[in-house]
Write a protein that holds these residues in place. Sequence first.
Motif, PDB file in Angstrom:
ATOM      1  N   SER A 185      40.591 -82.447  27.241  1.00 10.37           N
ATOM      2  CA  SER A 185      39.363 -82.411  26.437  1.00 10.37           C
ATOM      3  C   SER A 185      39.690 -82.529  24.953  1.00 10.37           C
ATOM      4  O   SER A 185      39.015 -83.250  24.209  1.00 10.37           O
ATOM      5  N   GLU A 186      40.724 -81.809  24.515  1.00  8.65           N
ATOM      6  CA  GLU A 186      41.131 -81.871  23.103  1.00  8.65           C
ATOM      7  C   GLU A 186      41.632 -83.258  22.729  1.00  8.65           C
ATOM      8  O   GLU A 186      41.400 -83.737  21.605  1.00  8.65           O
ATOM      9  N   LYS A 187      42.308 -83.909  23.654  1.00  9.52           N
ATOM     10  CA  LYS A 187      42.816 -85.263  23.411  1.00  9.52           C
ATOM     11  C   LYS A 187      41.667 -86.235  23.131  1.00  9.52           C
ATOM     12  O   LYS A 187      41.736 -87.058  22.211  1.00  9.52           O
TER      13      LYS A 187
ATOM     14  N   HIS B 246      34.529 -76.896  19.327  1.00  8.50           N
ATOM     15  CA  HIS B 246      35.903 -77.267  19.679  1.00  8.50           C
ATOM     16  C   HIS B 246      36.762 -76.011  19.887  1.00  8.50           C
ATOM     17  O   HIS B 246      37.926 -75.968  19.495  1.00  8.50           O
ATOM     18  N   ASN B 247      36.168 -74.991  20.497  1.00 10.66           N
ATOM     19  CA  ASN B 247      36.878 -73.728  20.728  1.00 10.66           C
ATOM     20  C   ASN B 247      36.728 -73.377  22.207  1.00 10.66           C
ATOM     21  O   ASN B 247      35.652 -73.008  22.660  1.00 10.66           O
TER      22      ASN B 247
ATOM     23  N   ALA C 165      40.223 -85.446  19.755  1.00 15.48           N
ATOM     24  CA  ALA C 165      41.159 -85.885  18.708  1.00 15.48           C
ATOM     25  C   ALA C 165      41.107 -87.402  18.538  1.00 15.48           C
ATOM     26  O   ALA C 165      41.181 -87.927  17.420  1.00 15.48           O
TER      27      ALA C 165
ATOM     28  N   VAL D 244      42.048 -78.250  29.206  1.00 20.02           N
ATOM     29  CA  VAL D 244      41.818 -78.068  27.772  1.00 20.02           C
ATOM     30  C   VAL D 244      42.520 -79.181  26.995  1.00 20.02           C
ATOM     31  O   VAL D 244      41.941 -79.767  26.067  1.00 20.02           O
TER      32      VAL D 244
END
Length: 904
Positions: free
Chosen positions: A562-564, A547-548, A567, A559
């Motif tokens: 993708s993070e959403k 997750h980096n 999460a 980004v």
Amino acid sequence: MTAAIEELRESLHPKIREALDKRGFDEFSEIQMRAVPKLIRGDNAILIAPTGTGKTESALLPIFHRMLTEPHPPGFTTLYITPLRSLNRDMMNRLEWWGKELGLRISVRHGDTTQTDRRKQATHPPDLLITTPESLQAMMMGKVLRKHLAGVRFIVIDEIHELAGSKRGAQLSVGLERIMELSGEVQRIGISATVGNPDVIGQFLCGRRPYTIVQVPVAKTLDLTVRFAGESFADQTKLIEKCIDSHTSTLVFTNTRSVAEAIGHALRERGDIDVHHGSLSREMRVDAEDRFRAGLTRGMISTSSMELGIDIGQIDHVVQFNSPREVARLIQRTGRAGHQLHATSKGTVLATGFDDCIESMVIVRKAMENEPENVRPHINASDVIANQIAALAVERGEVAIQKIEEIFSRSYCFADAGPLIREVIAQMEKHYLIRTEGDMVITKARARRYLSLNLSMIADEKKSIVFDVVSRKPVGTLDESFVISWISSGAVFVARGQMWRVLDIDEDRIMVEPAKNAKGELPSWEGEQIPVPFTVAMEAGQLRRLHNFNGYHADERTVAFSEKILAEMKKNRSIVATDKVIVLEDADEGVVINLCGGHKVNEALGRVLSILLSARYGTAVGIETNAYRILLRLPKFLRAPDVDEVLCSLEPDHIEAILTLALKKTALYKWKLVQVAKKFGAIDADADYEKISISRLLDLFDGTVIEKEAFRELFFSNMDVEHARLVIQRIQGHGMETATSRLSIIGAEGLFTGKDVIVPPGEDQAIIASVKHRIDEQDIILACMHCKGWKSRTKVGRAPDTPQCPVCGARLIAVLKPYDEKMYLAMKKKNKSTEEREAEARMIRNANMVLSSGKKAIIALAGRGVGPEAAARILNTFATGDNFYREILKAERRFVQTHRFWSD
């Protein structure tokens, strides 16, 4: 001009220096500075450098120099081999100028070359001949051309990576050794923009001969980024349009022809966009190239047809729509931008979903750090051995087996073929291609005909027409290999940018309907599928785990998207599948195995699991795969823990054996066996696959070299057994864990969407409108069942609401299909056959329905394959409006699925 550049200039023949001056040339590129001295010296070499840095000149300037300074025998002095005819034409256009300036004759030869030009090449051979591997094979069959090949001193293979990983390349590697038998040793040069394992490519080109690798890393010339394009096609095309508007010339790559057409259609009104792909005629492709080169268009939407180095002028920017799926492919495609010395190649990958974003980031990182995939040559392909033994026998009349073994041993692809060669010879003798006397192979008459039909190692495939039962129009065609590998009743696939469900398969027609509800469907096939490699899929899993996103070239929106998703997974307490975790999830359709293994690993493991589950539980198991999921369609009593138990108990060393046993029962294996047998001459090249008995094939080739080759190629091209075995070893060694869960949003992405799937807006309404229009235009016959003396042909849309016979005044009117007319005319007969009496009863029932329901019954009875019973079911639903037409469509679908042939 620096001293080094001046020194290199002075090393070239004066005519070349004059030509360079005419071109306004004042500097060499890095690849030229490093390659030219080595090639003048006579080294064999692999030249690897970005597109547009002068690789072609790096290879040819030293050759031109040596052609002008060294004596050489008559014939073709240089062969320039490319994988495509279009590259031949392009190369001819580029080299004609040099030929005129240097006094060298240059010509091109491929399948489209006219007889006049062929005669000229035979009587007055050019100094440099541009050709394809297949044309080279044909040339070696002719006595005159073989004499010209004896003069060859230099061989250049352009886009060598494209050939090295195919059976065409394996065939060419033997072909080069056959030329050596005529000409003696020659200088060999391979050219490529990107290769992950240049040493293997060097060995592929040169065998055991020494070679040098001259490589300029592509990464320093690339400027790449990933942008999330949104999830609607409208948003995606708007972003493509912005990219085109912000540059002078943009090349847009798609992974499939259907998507290229869909984007081209969406942007057509602009008037400055062209589409370019292999299904278009040569004239249309050349016109698109010319228009782009002349600046008449700002954008070209293309598939892999523009991937290789066809010159279309200056390109400012390359857009890749969806992940390119392979690092080498992205490097090759984006290298088309900035096609000049010192220019940076600017490229943008437009991603359209979570998988797409993560995968694209991985591929861009690998491209920027010069980490393309390795090219894997075919080793010991026995059908290639058969093909080339037949060619040697025809060429010479007879040839010693020892000589055959010697020629093959010089090729990297067959260096250790050993006993396999004699096994192939024995098999060929059974099929009357050759005969043996002692240690000699002697040609037979059948061998020349066999060769004329098998110059290429590309399998000949017939096409099946895809037919939409809703619009009653053809959708397009599918290759035989795809039909056999993927298509079955109920399967969903992508064509022309949308999803279709198979209703029925005829000999040469596939009946489909739009898969109007994309949810719950995982496409069996994602267009002209480019498989995602294991290495890319595993790093995508690693990126999910860590997750980096630092170090990955993506904009903020990509980004954030993708993070959403990650999460949301955490919020829902869902387990994310990574490079270290396999997640098995229960879905209504069965079990989704989330595995970041790539297409070929997931295909292998999916098939093994389906076989084991079927054997253990005595139930049919459906399988569909993509790069990150395996969907097993299972009965309700089988859930994720049951599949997990089978997965964890699987022995790594049993995978290949299980697949070998199970594949024998599949259409995929039968198709591959037929293709290999054709290349062996065991089955005629034009034999119809459908008419060949699979049981007879299995008996005929059981335990033979033909069977072994079919399996070798399946495991090489379709399934990655080696990495599938590695995955199981990691599970057993606790390097990977498994977990079971309910269906997650990531697991469902594969069920609800497919890459390259474009679902048109208002699709359901469009389908119903199509059904209405088609039924309104349907020809029918209204016929009186009271007096049986009146009939009238009309269209459904023109039929009255309450039809009445103008002869007797009765309203007992039947609705007949045109093909029922003859049967109606027989109704007046006194002595009717059983069939005629049954038909009359159906017509009277039909007429009673029209009497009671009027126009609504007429519309229902006009449906394809809808008789009185089906029409009664439709009318009894009391459906109205669009729902009424949906009921007709359901009845038509049932008819297609239960009847092999329509009666019309």
